[in-house]
Write a protein that holds these residues in place. Structure first.
Motif, PDB file in Angstrom:
ATOM      1  N   PRO A 109      19.610 -30.984  63.936  1.00 31.40           N
ATOM      2  CA  PRO A 109      19.023 -30.373  62.733  1.00 31.40           C
ATOM      3  C   PRO A 109      18.951 -28.850  62.805  1.00 31.40           C
ATOM      4  CG  PRO A 109      17.742 -32.281  63.432  1.00 31.40           C
ATOM      5  CD  PRO A 109      18.738 -32.023  64.518  1.00 31.40           C
ATOM      6  N   ARG A 110      18.722 -28.317  63.989  1.00 31.59           N
ATOM      7  CA  ARG A 110      18.653 -26.861  64.127  1.00 31.59           C
ATOM      8  C   ARG A 110      20.021 -26.230  63.849  1.00 31.59           C
ATOM      9  NH1 ARG A 110      18.492 -22.567  68.013  1.00 31.59           N
ATOM     10  NH2 ARG A 110      19.390 -23.868  69.649  1.00 31.59           N
ATOM     11  N   ALA A 111      21.075 -26.895  64.315  1.00 37.65           N
ATOM     12  CA  ALA A 111      22.425 -26.403  64.040  1.00 37.65           C
ATOM     13  C   ALA A 111      22.738 -26.492  62.547  1.00 37.65           C
ATOM     14  CB  ALA A 111      23.449 -27.204  64.841  1.00 37.65           C
ATOM     15  N   ALA A 112      22.322 -27.590  61.913  1.00 38.71           N
ATOM     16  CA  ALA A 112      22.566 -27.752  60.468  1.00 38.71           C
ATOM     17  C   ALA A 112      21.882 -26.644  59.680  1.00 38.71           C
ATOM     18  CB  ALA A 112      22.068 -29.115  60.016  1.00 38.71           C
ATOM     19  N   GLU A 113      20.650 -26.310  60.054  1.00 37.32           N
ATOM     20  CA  GLU A 113      19.919 -25.238  59.382  1.00 37.32           C
ATOM     21  C   GLU A 113      20.594 -23.886  59.593  1.00 37.32           C
ATOM     22  OE1 GLU A 113      15.437 -23.228  59.495  1.00 37.32           O
ATOM     23  OE2 GLU A 113      15.830 -25.136  60.518  1.00 37.32           O
ATOM     24  N   GLU A 114      21.066 -23.663  60.825  1.00 34.84           N
ATOM     25  CA  GLU A 114      21.724 -22.395  61.141  1.00 34.84           C
ATOM     26  C   GLU A 114      23.032 -22.251  60.371  1.00 34.84           C
ATOM     27  OE1 GLU A 114      22.488 -18.680  62.958  1.00 34.84           O
ATOM     28  OE2 GLU A 114      20.641 -19.862  62.851  1.00 34.84           O
ATOM     29  N   VAL A 115      23.776 -23.348  60.203  1.00 38.41           N
ATOM     30  CA  VAL A 115      25.014 -23.298  59.422  1.00 38.41           C
ATOM     31  C   VAL A 115      24.730 -22.822  58.005  1.00 38.41           C
ATOM     32  CG1 VAL A 115      26.815 -24.707  58.338  1.00 38.41           C
ATOM     33  CG2 VAL A 115      26.296 -24.991  60.775  1.00 38.41           C
ATOM     34  N   GLU A 116      23.714 -23.411  57.376  1.00 37.55           N
ATOM     35  CA  GLU A 116      23.388 -23.025  55.998  1.00 37.55           C
ATOM     36  C   GLU A 116      22.944 -21.563  55.920  1.00 37.55           C
ATOM     37  OE1 GLU A 116      24.051 -24.707  53.377  1.00 37.55           O
ATOM     38  OE2 GLU A 116      24.689 -26.506  54.475  1.00 37.55           O
ATOM     39  N   LYS A 117      22.204 -21.106  56.922  1.00 41.54           N
ATOM     40  CA  LYS A 117      21.772 -19.705  56.948  1.00 41.54           C
ATOM     41  C   LYS A 117      22.971 -18.776  57.064  1.00 41.54           C
ATOM     42  CE  LYS A 117      20.080 -17.818  60.702  1.00 41.54           C
ATOM     43  NZ  LYS A 117      19.162 -17.582  61.858  1.00 41.54           N
ATOM     44  N   ARG A 118      23.900 -19.126  57.943  1.00 47.40           N
ATOM     45  CA  ARG A 118      25.083 -18.290  58.120  1.00 47.40           C
ATOM     46  C   ARG A 118      25.940 -18.271  56.861  1.00 47.40           C
ATOM     47  NH1 ARG A 118      27.330 -19.461  64.304  1.00 47.40           N
ATOM     48  NH2 ARG A 118      25.399 -18.882  65.398  1.00 47.40           N
ATOM     49  N   VAL A 119      26.088 -19.429  56.221  1.00 48.04           N
ATOM     50  CA  VAL A 119      26.890 -19.492  55.003  1.00 48.04           C
ATOM     51  C   VAL A 119      26.284 -18.619  53.913  1.00 48.04           C
ATOM     52  CG1 VAL A 119      27.615 -21.017  53.112  1.00 48.04           C
ATOM     53  CG2 VAL A 119      27.973 -21.706  55.490  1.00 48.04           C
ATOM     54  N   GLU A 120      24.973 -18.603  53.829  1.00 42.67           N
ATOM     55  CA  GLU A 120      24.316 -17.770  52.820  1.00 42.67           C
ATOM     56  C   GLU A 120      24.622 -16.297  53.049  1.00 42.67           C
ATOM     57  OE1 GLU A 120      22.545 -16.327  49.660  1.00 42.67           O
ATOM     58  OE2 GLU A 120      22.980 -18.447  50.025  1.00 42.67           O
ATOM     59  N   THR A 121      24.650 -15.856  54.314  1.00 53.17           N
ATOM     60  CA  THR A 121      24.971 -14.448  54.572  1.00 53.17           C
ATOM     61  C   THR A 121      26.444 -14.159  54.283  1.00 53.17           C
ATOM     62  OG1 THR A 121      25.395 -14.830  56.939  1.00 53.17           O
ATOM     63  CG2 THR A 121      23.167 -14.212  56.308  1.00 53.17           C
ATOM     64  N   LEU A 122      27.326 -15.138  54.498  1.00 60.52           N
ATOM     65  CA  LEU A 122      28.723 -14.947  54.132  1.00 60.52           C
ATOM     66  C   LEU A 122      28.857 -14.793  52.620  1.00 60.52           C
ATOM     67  CD1 LEU A 122      30.586 -17.547  56.412  1.00 60.52           C
ATOM     68  CD2 LEU A 122      30.273 -15.093  56.795  1.00 60.52           C
ATOM     69  N   ARG A 123      28.120 -15.599  51.876  1.00 57.60           N
ATOM     70  CA  ARG A 123      28.160 -15.527  50.411  1.00 57.60           C
ATOM     71  C   ARG A 123      27.644 -14.183  49.906  1.00 57.60           C
ATOM     72  NH1 ARG A 123      28.492 -20.309  47.381  1.00 57.60           N
ATOM     73  NH2 ARG A 123      28.237 -22.274  48.510  1.00 57.60           N
ATOM     74  N   SER A 124      26.526 -13.737  50.482  1.00 55.30           N
ATOM     75  CA  SER A 124      25.836 -12.558  49.957  1.00 55.30           C
ATOM     76  C   SER A 124      26.315 -11.248  50.561  1.00 55.30           C
ATOM     77  CB  SER A 124      24.330 -12.697  50.206  1.00 55.30           C
ATOM     78  OG  SER A 124      24.054 -12.670  51.608  1.00 55.30           O
ATOM     79  N   GLY A 125      27.032 -11.339  51.678  1.00 52.33           N
ATOM     80  CA  GLY A 125      27.415 -10.123  52.383  1.00 52.33           C
ATOM     81  C   GLY A 125      26.259  -9.526  53.163  1.00 52.33           C
ATOM     82  N   GLY A 126      25.250 -10.345  53.430  1.00 55.60           N
ATOM     83  CA  GLY A 126      24.065  -9.867  54.137  1.00 55.60           C
ATOM     84  C   GLY A 126      24.311  -9.648  55.614  1.00 55.60           C
ATOM     85  N   SER A 127      23.288  -9.100  56.289  1.00 56.80           N
ATOM     86  CA  SER A 127      23.380  -8.795  57.709  1.00 56.80           C
ATOM     87  C   SER A 127      23.546 -10.074  58.532  1.00 56.80           C
ATOM     88  CB  SER A 127      22.124  -8.060  58.166  1.00 56.80           C
ATOM     89  OG  SER A 127      22.110  -7.934  59.571  1.00 56.80           O
TER      90      SER A 127
END
Length: 300
Positions: free
Chosen positions: A275-293
């Motif tokens: 579950p921790r990896a699943a959460e981290e994947v979604e967090k990383r994808v959001e930064t890819l989408r937004s161009g965030g840090s």
């Protein structure tokens, strides 16, 4: 589909395969400690004197056989890399999963300096090519394989697939500054460790390929400027040790995006069981989408 493909490749399944492989290799399986779970499950055994790598899928077998050949080539060249152990023929195959056994290096957490890394990479790229053929670098093949198997949201899968298609087109247009040749394929601080005598050695030899030398320089550059995992001085030492600063190359941002995509899809393989990896994947994808840090990407 084989039984091993139907069973989730989690830490328990990997350890079961490892213990059976130890019997075949005539090695002591006591004191098993998992180090990480990715394309391979990596364990310490026999009091840390041996490190074992268990392939996630049967389709890893050709690359693991090549890894064994690479290890033998580097040993013959006297290059400071990890050595195979056990007299048993490697890899040992259990239910299709390839298993290899390697010398343990100190406690496995004494990392080389970035200057040592740069010097070792320059030396590696300067070796005469091996007598056997290495595959061409095809970074997007792994993306396709990982996304096909990953247990992630359909929306996330679609986004990553679309991003891969876009980056693949941009990758084809890159003009590289360095000559092509053999590559480590996954050269980063986690894969250059000091042995018990304090000498740096390169590990994880399964990604060797031929392609642009810039590929092997990318992770150290990214770990500095995207993630803050290296300091400015440490990165300067790496670039000076190798003799080239990949961040000054015009294609750097494209190759950095390709590497980030690979980092996300590598982690996505564990989303179904962690579950921790699943959460981290979604967090990383959001930064890819937004161009965030990328500074809050958690190491795995």
């Amino acid at each position: 589909m084989t039984t091993s493909e139907q069973t989730a490749f989690d830490s328990a399944a990997a350890e079961s395969i490892l213990r059976r492989a130890c019997v075949l290799a005539r090695l002591d399986p006591d004191g098993v400690e998992m180090l990480r779970l990715g394309d391979h499950a990596v364990f310490r055994i026999d009091g840390g004197r041996v490190v074992s790598r268990v392939g996630r899928h049967a389709d890893r077998l050709p690359s693991v056989r090549r890894e064994v050949a690479v290890a033998q080539w580097l040993a013959a060249e006297g290059y400071p890399s990890v050595r195979l152990v056990t007299e048993a023929e490697q890899p040992v195959v259990v239910e299709g999963h390839p298993v290899t056994f390697w010398e343990g290096l100190a406690d496995g957490e004494d990392y080389a300096s970035t200057r040592e890394m740069g010097e070792l990479l320059r030396r590696l790229h300067g070796l005469e090519p091996p007598h056997f053929s290495l595959p061409p670098l095809r970074p997007f093949n792994k993306v396709e394989q990982r996304l096909r198997r990953a247990v992630i949201r359909a929306e996330t899968r679609a986004y990553l697939s679309g991003l891969a298609e876009k980056l693949a087109a941009e990758y084809k247009q890159l003009e590289f500054a360095l000559p092509s040749g053999h590559l480590h394929g996954d050269f980063n601080v986690g894969n250059v460790l000091h042995d018990a005598e304090g000498h740096p050695k390169v590990i994880d030899l399964d990604g060797f390929a031929t392609g642009p030398r810039e590929w092997d320089l990318m992770q150290t550059a990214m770990y500095y400027d995207s993630f803050g995992w290296h300091t400015e001085a440490e990165y300067a030492d790496f670039a000076e040790g190798y003799g080239f600063d990949v961040r000054q190359w015009s294609g750097y941002t494209v190759l950095r995006s390709v590497r980030e995509l690979l980092m996300v899809t590598w982690l996505a393989q564990n989303a179904g069981t962690n579950p921790r990896a699943a959460e981290e994947v979604e967090k990383r994808v959001e930064t890819l989408r937004s161009g965030g840090s990328r500074r809050d990407w958690a190491p795995f």
